[in-house]
Design an enzyme around this catalytic site. Structure first.
Site, PDB file in Angstrom:
ATOM      1  CG  ASN A 190      -1.836   1.137   1.320  1.00 26.21           C
ATOM      2  OD1 ASN A 190      -1.772   2.062   0.498  1.00 26.21           O
ATOM      3  ND2 ASN A 190      -2.714   1.120   2.302  1.00 26.21           N
ATOM      4  NE  ARG A 202      -6.194   1.666  -0.242  1.00 28.74           N
ATOM      5  CZ  ARG A 202      -6.237   2.785   0.445  1.00 28.74           C
ATOM      6  NH1 ARG A 202      -5.218   3.163   1.154  1.00 28.74           N
ATOM      7  NH2 ARG A 202      -7.318   3.512   0.436  1.00 28.74           N
ATOM      8  CG  HIS A 210     -13.275   3.479   2.732  1.00 33.16           C
ATOM      9  ND1 HIS A 210     -14.044   4.425   3.362  1.00 33.16           N
ATOM     10  CD2 HIS A 210     -11.999   3.736   3.071  1.00 33.16           C
ATOM     11  CE1 HIS A 210     -13.247   5.233   4.055  1.00 33.16           C
ATOM     12  NE2 HIS A 210     -12.000   4.834   3.891  1.00 33.16           N
ATOM     13  NE  ARG A 228     -10.534  12.843   3.638  1.00 36.78           N
ATOM     14  CZ  ARG A 228     -10.413  11.520   3.506  1.00 36.78           C
ATOM     15  NH1 ARG A 228     -11.479  10.740   3.499  1.00 36.78           N
ATOM     16  NH2 ARG A 228      -9.227  10.978   3.370  1.00 36.78           N
ATOM     17  CD  GLU A 234      -9.196  -1.373   3.584  1.00 34.98           C
ATOM     18  OE1 GLU A 234      -9.341  -0.522   2.725  1.00 34.98           O
ATOM     19  OE2 GLU A 234      -8.897  -1.101   4.767  1.00 34.98           O
TER      20      GLU A 234
END
Ligand code: AMP
Length: 401
Positions: free
Chosen positions: A7, A90, A179, A240, A384
């Site tokens: 990743n 990823r 996601h 955010r 993941e």
């Protein structure tokens, strides 16, 4: 079969080495501060953790170091680098090109480059990682697993914004969602745990980490998700804003003499629960502050849970009810408070929480629904990396690599 999962971020590379037949993690770690002062590698195995601090100038050097460490005599977990059969990456953005994970070819690389305008911070780092592996291990097959591809099944009425249609045609401005790997893993696992046929189930998955998104999944397909053209849309997050009136950034641009970069920074880095509370983006800090009576921390938690509840309601409408609601991500897996608050008042939908079980549920798979709940409420830690390793194995076997 040994598979490495990478990743790659702009200044970091996270890795996990899997024995995929056993679904076992042999080693994992991270290289941080690439190209900056204080660059370092942290490597963890069953037996010991290793820290190496040294100059690491770019992704090539970072990945070279990872490979060296993995096969090191003292703290390595493989004898020979050739034991690694494939690398799974990823990749944040696959645009409209990728509806599933893909073997990386020249053509795929070109598509990834074309997706850079859609993910200007992330895709270049993912590409650097792929190129570094190509340089260091030129023969090894590589697979891209996209954050966006699970959501490519959304219908056009869910992914289009009410903007002039040319913006979609010419600039590809639409909802993509992110996601996806996590929503896919958690929804499948949820169906397994609830003993339901994944391809006939209605599932809502809430991935609540530093970034947060919620997805409606019908018959094994994502039909709507809260993140949009970028990961800024949707739920309130750590820093955010999530959804807001699109006129607000325009007003700020006009009135406060802010520029696009400072607006971007405001909405992505200074908003969310950090912006509301003025204390922290970390849910643990906020829960602590709220318990000491800090009003703005309480308000941040209330807004976070309220907005999550609104989305759960929306997706119950989208799906025509739900069989399962599943929580994941650092907050979803750990915060009983947020889970309880976001489901409060939804009892008339048949969503009834077992408060005691909810209180205790942390970081492991647990059914937290009450006996008389029509909807199963589950906590499922996401994984993941495992999905990336599984997809990589499946693709290289299918392609005969
Ligand atoms: P992630 O991005 O999935 O690692 O999630 C990070 C978020 O999970 C942060 O807001 C953390 O505060 C939150 N988190 C982690 N552990 C806990 C916990 N025990 N209780 C509440 N929030 C937690």
């Amino acid at each position: 079969m040994i598979i490495m999962v990478l990743n790659c971020g702009s200044s970091s590379v996270k890795y996990q080495l899997f024995d995929i037949k056993k679904e076992e993690v042999l080693a994992k770690g991270v290289v941080e501060r690439i190209g900056l002062d204080g660059s370092r590698l942290k490597h963890m195995t069953e037996k010991k953790d290793v820290f190496i601090e040294r100059e690491i100038n770019d992704h090539d050097e970072a990945i070279e170091l990872i490979i060296k460490v993995l096969s090191d005599e003292d703290y390595g977990v493989i004898e020979n680098i050739e034991e690694i059969k494939a690398v799974g990456h990823r990749v944040v953005h696959g645009g409209e090109y990728f509806t599933e994970s893909s073997l990386i070819t020249e053509e795929v690389m070109q598509r990834l480059e074309e997706c850079i305008p859609l993910a200007p911070l992330h895709n270049p780092a993912n590409i650097m990682g792929i190129k570094a592996i190509k340089k260091i291990l030129p023969e090894i097959p590589q697979v891209a697993v996209f954050d966006t591809s699970f959501h490519q099944s959304m219908p056009d009425y869910a992914y289009l914004y009410a903007l002039p249609y040319e913006l979609y045609e010419k600039r590809k401005i639409r909802r993509y969602g992110f996601h996806g790997t996590s929503h896919r893993y958690v929804s499948k696992r949820a169906a397994e745990l609830a003993k339901l046929d994944y391809n006939q189930a209605k599932i809502i998955t809430a991935h609540l980490g530093n970034g947060a998104s919620i997805t409606a999944i019908k018959n094994g397909k994502s039909v709507d998700t809260s993140m949009g053209y970028t990961p800024l849309e949707g739920l309130v997050m750590g820093t955010r804003s999530g959804d807001l009136d699109p006129a607000i950034p325009v007003a700020l641009l006009r009135e406060n003499r802010m520029n696009p970069a400072s607006i971007d920074n405001l909405l992505n880095k200074k908003s969310g629960v950090l912006g509301i509370s003025g204390i922290s983006s970390d849910m643990r800090d906020l829960e602590k502050a709220a318990s000491k009576g800090e009003d703005r921390a309480k308000l941040a938690l209330t807004i976070y849970a309220y907005r999550l509840k609104k989305y759960i309601g929306a997706y119950l409408a989208v799906l025509g009810g739900a069989d399962i609601i599943a929580f994941t991500g650092g907050i979803g897996e750990n915060s009983s408070f947020i889970r309880e608050k976001s489901l409060e008042g939804l009892e008339f939908f048949g969503i009834i929480l077992n408060k005691e079980k909810n209180e205790k549920a942390r970081k492991k798979e647990v059914d937290i629904s009450a006996k008389d709940s029509k909807v199963k409420i589950l906590v499922i830690p996401t994984n993941e990396e495992l999905v990336i390793a599984r997809d990589t194995q499946e693709i290289i076997e299918k392609e005969g690599k």
